[in-house]
Design an enzyme around this catalytic site. Structure first.
Site, PDB file in Angstrom:
ATOM      1  N   ARG A   7       0.831  -1.213   0.000  1.00 37.22           N
ATOM      2  CA  ARG A   7       0.000   0.000   0.000  1.00 37.22           C
ATOM      3  C   ARG A   7       0.866   1.264   0.000  1.00 37.22           C
ATOM      4  NH1 ARG A   7      -4.030   0.192   4.588  1.00 37.22           N
ATOM      5  NH2 ARG A   7      -4.695   2.072   3.518  1.00 37.22           N
TER       6      ARG A   7
ATOM      7  N   ASN B 226      -7.326   9.608   6.022  1.00 39.35           N
ATOM      8  CA  ASN B 226      -6.399   8.954   5.094  1.00 39.35           C
ATOM      9  C   ASN B 226      -4.984   8.940   5.652  1.00 39.35           C
ATOM     10  OD1 ASN B 226      -8.627   8.817   3.527  1.00 39.35           O
ATOM     11  ND2 ASN B 226      -8.041  10.461   2.133  1.00 39.35           N
ATOM     12  N   VAL B 227      -4.276   7.861   5.310  1.00 40.89           N
ATOM     13  CA  VAL B 227      -2.902   7.704   5.806  1.00 40.89           C
ATOM     14  C   VAL B 227      -1.900   7.980   4.685  1.00 40.89           C
ATOM     15  CG1 VAL B 227      -3.608   6.012   7.553  1.00 40.89           C
ATOM     16  CG2 VAL B 227      -2.876   5.190   5.299  1.00 40.89           C
TER      17      VAL B 227
ATOM     18  N   HIS C 246      -6.065   8.782  11.465  1.00 40.02           N
ATOM     19  CA  HIS C 246      -5.682   7.369  11.389  1.00 40.02           C
ATOM     20  C   HIS C 246      -4.191   7.167  11.114  1.00 40.02           C
ATOM     21  CE1 HIS C 246     -10.153   6.156  10.499  1.00 40.02           C
ATOM     22  NE2 HIS C 246      -9.921   6.440  11.765  1.00 40.02           N
TER      23      HIS C 246
ATOM     24  N   CYS D 280      13.938  -3.483  14.563  1.00 44.32           N
ATOM     25  CA  CYS D 280      14.753  -2.354  15.017  1.00 44.32           C
ATOM     26  C   CYS D 280      16.073  -2.909  15.605  1.00 44.32           C
ATOM     27  CB  CYS D 280      13.922  -1.672  16.111  1.00 44.32           C
ATOM     28  SG  CYS D 280      14.669  -0.324  16.971  1.00 44.32           S
TER      29      CYS D 280
ATOM     30  N   GLY E 107     -15.738  12.316   0.363  1.00 47.62           N
ATOM     31  CA  GLY E 107     -15.211  10.991   0.023  1.00 47.62           C
ATOM     32  C   GLY E 107     -15.074  10.044   1.197  1.00 47.62           C
TER      33      GLY E 107
ATOM     34  N   ASN F 262     -19.693  13.366  -2.376  1.00 47.79           N
ATOM     35  CA  ASN F 262     -19.488  11.923  -2.455  1.00 47.79           C
ATOM     36  C   ASN F 262     -20.094  11.410  -3.753  1.00 47.79           C
ATOM     37  OD1 ASN F 262     -19.652   8.955  -1.801  1.00 47.79           O
ATOM     38  ND2 ASN F 262     -18.996   9.676   0.203  1.00 47.79           N
TER      39      ASN F 262
HETATM   40  P1  OAD Z   1     -14.660   4.072   2.456  1.00 45.41           P
HETATM   41  O1  OAD Z   1     -14.064   3.136   1.474  1.00 45.41           O
HETATM   42  O2  OAD Z   1     -15.493   3.496   3.545  1.00 45.41           O
HETATM   43  O3  OAD Z   1     -15.544   5.149   1.709  1.00 45.41           O
HETATM   44  C1  OAD Z   1     -15.090   5.831   0.574  1.00 45.41           C
HETATM   45  C2  OAD Z   1     -16.182   6.783   0.154  1.00 45.41           C
HETATM   46  O4  OAD Z   1     -15.688   7.565  -0.910  1.00 45.41           O
HETATM   47  C3  OAD Z   1     -17.451   6.096  -0.352  1.00 45.41           C
HETATM   48  O5  OAD Z   1     -18.569   6.679   0.314  1.00 45.41           O
HETATM   49  C4  OAD Z   1     -17.476   6.396  -1.844  1.00 45.41           C
HETATM   50  O6  OAD Z   1     -18.784   6.561  -2.351  1.00 45.41           O
HETATM   51  C5  OAD Z   1     -16.688   7.693  -1.901  1.00 45.41           C
HETATM   52  N1  OAD Z   1     -15.971   7.947  -3.166  1.00 45.41           N
HETATM   53  C6  OAD Z   1     -15.324   7.070  -3.974  1.00 45.41           C
HETATM   54  N2  OAD Z   1     -14.728   7.702  -4.995  1.00 45.41           N
HETATM   55  C7  OAD Z   1     -15.003   9.024  -4.838  1.00 45.41           C
HETATM   56  C8  OAD Z   1     -14.664  10.227  -5.560  1.00 45.41           C
HETATM   57  N3  OAD Z   1     -13.901  10.183  -6.662  1.00 45.41           N
HETATM   58  N4  OAD Z   1     -15.135  11.405  -5.105  1.00 45.41           N
HETATM   59  C9  OAD Z   1     -15.907  11.468  -3.989  1.00 45.41           C
HETATM   60  N5  OAD Z   1     -16.250  10.389  -3.269  1.00 45.41           N
HETATM   61  C10 OAD Z   1     -15.807   9.191  -3.678  1.00 45.41           C
HETATM   62  O7  OAD Z   1     -13.453   4.958   3.052  1.00 45.41           O
HETATM   63  P2  OAD Z   1     -13.412   5.825   4.391  1.00 45.41           P
HETATM   64  O8  OAD Z   1     -14.719   6.463   4.668  1.00 45.41           O
HETATM   65  O9  OAD Z   1     -12.220   6.682   4.289  1.00 45.41           O
HETATM   66  O10 OAD Z   1      -9.624   3.075   8.650  1.00 45.41           O
HETATM   67  O11 OAD Z   1     -13.135   4.691   5.459  1.00 45.41           O
HETATM   68  C11 OAD Z   1     -12.922   5.073   6.793  1.00 45.41           C
HETATM   69  C12 OAD Z   1     -11.878   4.166   7.424  1.00 45.41           C
HETATM   70  O12 OAD Z   1     -12.201   2.785   7.205  1.00 45.41           O
HETATM   71  C13 OAD Z   1     -10.497   4.294   6.821  1.00 45.41           C
HETATM   72  O13 OAD Z   1      -9.756   5.385   7.308  1.00 45.41           O
HETATM   73  C14 OAD Z   1      -9.852   3.002   7.243  1.00 45.41           C
HETATM   74  C15 OAD Z   1     -10.983   2.051   6.906  1.00 45.41           C
HETATM   75  O14 OAD Z   1     -11.006   0.870   7.583  1.00 45.41           O
HETATM   76  C16 OAD Z   1      -8.589   2.442   9.211  1.00 45.41           C
HETATM   77  O15 OAD Z   1      -7.784   1.807   8.554  1.00 45.41           O
HETATM   78  C17 OAD Z   1      -8.508   2.621  10.698  1.00 45.41           C
END
Ligand code: OAD
Length: 249
Positions: A70, A102-103, A119, A147, A186, A212
């Site tokens: 990743r 986002n990371v 995160h 390490c 997003g 979104n």
């Molecule tokens: P998700 O994968 O859950 O959601 C991504 C969102 O982005 C969805 O609602 C899509 O509809 C939207 N999307 C996709 N492409 C897009 C675009 N071009 N423009 C606008 N929107 C778009 O990702 P997160 O909400 O970030 O955590 O997930 C939250 C957390 O779940 C992450 O930080 C991660 C994951 O497990 C950890 O790893 C702790």
């Protein structure tokens, strides 16, 4: 009748503090996979086998290899017009902050300076024993690495079951509860406590704008929902805002 972008721009014209809360979707147009979409990571892989401390201790080679993979993607892709529009917004308002789940470090690479990372950041790594940070630039190990002290080196990201970095979360809450407008961009807004950020903003009286590709858990409480790609919508908002601002000045 004003369209939704015009409504958002109207609000921005009087806003002093703007916050943008982002999730994986903002980086999708850069080529970083999201988690819960049709082709998202969690459709093919099990988070409990890859993104938890137990998983790491059970199989450090597998988890290290997955994060190397990743990290390689994330360091090779470029910020997209959505990241750049957000970075430009920082210079347009009295106060501005990005709160991201986002990371991938793409907000900073696009030029954003005030960024709270709820995160963590995949570019940082540290030893689980002595906590020393290790620079792994251009190194993408496919097996666990250690390490000098013998401890395993892990990515500085928040795994399931772990606490968010306290300082980042507290600052994000302050931003959410004191901003005039919060954009939720997003994110599926289902992972807590990060997903409280737009809710706190709304409860504190901020105007909540969602951008979104689809409706989400928070669409019902948003004042405006803009359906589409963040890399297309955000630059339009910034352009329209600048046009209106010069007209007024
Ligand atoms: P998700 O994968 O859950 O959601 C991504 C969102 O982005 C969805 O609602 C899509 O509809 C939207 N999307 C996709 N492409 C897009 C675009 N071009 N423009 C606008 N929107 C778009 O990702 P997160 O909400 O970030 O955590 O997930 C939250 C957390 O779940 C992450 O930080 C991660 C994951 O497990 C950890 O790893 C702790």
């Amino acid at each position: 009748m004003k369209n939704n972008i015009e409504k958002v721009v109207d609000k921005l014209l009087t806003a002093k503090f703007v916050v943008v809360f982002t999730g994986a979707g903002v980086s999708a147009e850069s080529g970083v996979p999201t988690f819960r979409d049709k082709d998202g990571l969690w459709q093919k892989l099990k988070p409990e086998e890859l993104a938890s401390f137990d998983a790491f201790m059970r199989n450090p080679d597998l988890v290290t290899e997955w994060y190397s993979h990743r990290r390689k993607i994330m360091t090779q892709v470029q910020p997209n017009p959505g990241h750049y529009a957000i970075a430009e917004m920082e210079s347009l308002f009295e106060q501005f902050a990005v709160v991201t789940q986002n990371v991938d470090n793409l907000h900073r690479r696009a030029g954003s300076r005030r960024v709270y990372e709820l995160h963590g950041n995949i570019e940082r790594n540290y030893c689980i024993k002595c906590k020393k940070y290790h620079e792994l630039k251009d190194i993408f190990p496919d097996k666990a690495i250690r390490c000098e002290c013998g401890g395993l080196i892990r990515p500085d990201v928040v795994w399931f079951g772990e606490m968010l970095p306290e300082d980042q979360y507290q600052e994000s809450i302050v931003c959410a509860t004191s901003c005039d407008i919060l954009f939720s961009v997003g994110t599926s807004a289902v992972v807590y406590p990060a997903a409280y950020i737009p809710i706190y903003a709304k409860r504190s009286g901020a105007f909540l704008v969602e951008i979104n590709m689809n409706f989400t858990e928070i669409s019902d409480i948003a004042d405006v929902v803009l359906i589409g790609k963040s890399g297309e919508i955000l630059p339009k908002i910034v352009e329209e805002f600048k046009k209106q601002k010069t007209r007024i000045a």
